[in-house]
Design an enzyme around this catalytic site. Structure first.
Site, PDB file in Angstrom:
ATOM      1  N   SER A   1       0.856  -1.191   0.000  1.00 16.52           N
ATOM      2  CA  SER A   1       0.000   0.000   0.000  1.00 16.52           C
ATOM      3  C   SER A   1       0.885   1.232   0.000  1.00 16.52           C
ATOM      4  O   SER A   1       2.109   1.131   0.091  1.00 16.52           O
ATOM      5  CB  SER A   1      -0.910   0.001   1.226  1.00 16.52           C
ATOM      6  OG  SER A   1      -0.131   0.295   2.367  1.00 16.52           O
ATOM      7  N   LYS A   2       0.229   2.394  -0.068  1.00 14.21           N
ATOM      8  CA  LYS A   2       0.971   3.659  -0.202  1.00 14.21           C
ATOM      9  C   LYS A   2       2.058   3.824   0.850  1.00 14.21           C
ATOM     10  O   LYS A   2       3.117   4.370   0.572  1.00 14.21           O
ATOM     11  CB  LYS A   2       0.010   4.841  -0.121  1.00 14.21           C
ATOM     12  CG  LYS A   2      -0.742   5.069  -1.416  1.00 14.21           C
ATOM     13  CD  LYS A   2      -0.675   6.544  -1.810  1.00 14.21           C
ATOM     14  CE  LYS A   2      -1.110   6.766  -3.232  1.00 14.21           C
ATOM     15  NZ  LYS A   2      -2.560   6.867  -3.391  1.00 14.21           N
TER      16      LYS A   2
END
Ligand code: GLU
Length: 482
Positions: free
Chosen positions: A245-246
């Site tokens: 994820s980010k």
């Protein structure tokens, strides 16, 4: 295995091209190229509110950057709505689907309440057998309706090329909506129709779609269509083993381009996220990967995206480049960082080629050039703080001041003559050469380490070196004379 290999990448435009989607595209492409099959690009843009041309362009640019070419498409699902509706009609005619007039908000509320009671919730088919009068009434009132697939009461099993035997009980599959009230099909229906219409032989996609596969198989069967083979690729996790994820860093493929990763290195790295050639090769050309690639060597367990390894690999690719190739790749970065004007590149080509040769080994990404080689181009660079503590003092200033007068007098100017000047001065003063070399490096480059100092000084040029040494001497004096 079917005679002709036809695979596809079917991205939904969401605004950026996720590295995971890039890996899926790559594996499909490698599989197609290895087997002399076809690679098809299909844009799943039926969610009209969320799709735009710009978002689609991002995907096309990403594929092009990696060098992934496609044989057919791009096909846009948004332009094929009539086709999907025909298949839905067939299912309705065959009694394999039914209209559902339920209010979606009511259903969502029921689902939420069941969830809060920790109970499973499944649509209970209340619209399947409504009376003709009731149906007529709802039609008269123009109650919005969707079409639901009547999921047959049989378990689904199939052989996944990566995960082996997969069995799903029919009771676990809900009567899914296949056509929305606005006439737009849902993902599962459109995907099945297109996989058939496009003659897809193998569906190779990420494992997060594995729960869709039983639904799609049931739809294939209900439509009496041949079923493709399935291969679900392992997930890509961050280094802490949670789904990428980010917060793990960049997710967008193009961010890696902007950070100075080379497409060949990125492709090589992505190819190893779930697959291996079966020996200890890691740095492999695209051709080599294509020749070796095989679905049987895909590891079902999750892959970990290791930024450091990617960086290392990129460094290997940079190091293997010729100075000319590196100049070509590096030029936009030099301009972006303000190290050189675009219009000066041609005139300074020979000099930049020497810079490339000198710093190549130290670049992990092209963008590293600003940190690694800024001082070769411009005078405004930072000085290493620890270096200043060690070498910015009265003793070194005195040594460098004396050295400077000798250095300014040298006639010849190249790495060898600079070295001679340093060593001759050191011997005359009975100093160890490093007593001069360390502060000299700091004053000329701002750094404590780097490539050979004499080569650096040759490239920086005598006038600039003199100016930089004097700049530090004057600064010291100003600070201490006040
Ligand atoms: N549009 C889906 C996605 O972007 C494609 C899934 C599939 O390959 O079937 O994840």
């Amino acid at each position: 295995m079917k005679s002709e290999i036809r695979v596809r990448i079917a991205p939904s435009p969401t605004g950026f091209f996720h590295v995971g989607s890039a890996r899926t595209a790559l594996y499909n492409w490698l599989f197609a190229r290895h087997n002399k099959g076809k690679f098809i690009l299909r844009v799943e843009d039926t969610d009209l509110a969320r799709s735009s041309e710009g978002m689609i362009q991002v995907i096309l640019d990403g594929l092009k950057w990696l060098g992934i070419d496609w044989d057919e498409g791009p096909f846009y699902q948004s332009k094929r709505i009539d086709l999907y509706q025909k298949y839905v009609q067939k299912l309705l005619n065959d009694g394999r689907a039914y209209y559902c007039y339920c209010n979606p908000e009511d259903l969502a509320r029921e689902k939420k309440a069941a969830y809060e009671r920790k109970q499973d919730w499944r649509y209970d088919r209340r619209c399947l057998n409504i009376s003709p009068q009731e149906r007529a009434k709802r039609e008269r009132l123009k109650t919005p309706k969707v079409v639901r697939f009547l999921v047959p009461d049989t378990p689904v099993s199939y052989h996944d090329l990566i995960h082996k035997e997969i069995v799903r009980e029919a009771k676990d599959v809900e009567d899914l909506v296949i056509l929305r009230s606005n006439g737009i099909p849902t993902y599962n229906l459109a995907c099945v129709v297109d996989d058939f219409e496009m003659g897809i032989s193998h569906v190779i996609r990420a494992v997060d779609h594995i729960t869709n596969t039983p639904k799609q198989l049931l739809l294939f069967r209900a439509l009496e269509l041949p079923v493709p083979e399935y291969a679900h690729l392992p997930l890509i996790l961050g280094e802490d083993k949670s789904k990428l994820s980010k917060r793990h860093g960049a997710l967008s493929l193009m961010t890696y381009k902007e950070q100075g990763y080379l497409p060949e290195a990125m492709l090589n790295y992505l190819s190893l996220l779930g697959w291996s050639p079966g020996d200890d090769r890691e740095v492999m050309s695209t051709r080599e990967i294509m020749e070796t690639f095989d679905l049987s060597r895909i590891n079902p367990s999750n892959a970990v995206f290791d930024e450091q390894k990617l960086e290392w690999m990129n460094g290997q690719y940079i190091y293997a480049m010729s100075d000319e190739e590196l100049l070509e790749q590096l030029s936009p970065f030099l301009v972006t960082f303000g190290l050189i004007h675009e219009t000066d590149i041609a005139a300074k080509k020979d000099w930049i080629l020497k810079v490339c040769g000198l710093v190549k080994l130290r670049l992990k990404t092209l963008a590293d050039v600003n940190e690694v080689a800024r001082y070769l181009f411009v005078d405004d660079f930072e000085y290493d703080k620890e270096g200043l503590q060690k070498h910015f003092n009265a003793d070194t200033i005195k040594v460098l001041q004396e050295f400077l007068s000798k250095f300014e007098d040298t006639e010849e100017y190249n790495a060898q003559s600079i070295e001679n000047c340093v060593r001759t001065y050191a011997e005359a003063k009975r100093l160890k050469a490093r007593v001069i070399i360390h502060p000299l490096r700091l004053f000329v480059t701002g750094k404590q380490g780097g490539p050979g100092l004499f080569e650096i000084m040759e490239l920086v040029g005598k006038d600039k070196c003199v100016k930089r040494i004097r700049r530090k001497i004057n600064e010291f004096k100003e600070q201490h004379e006040r």
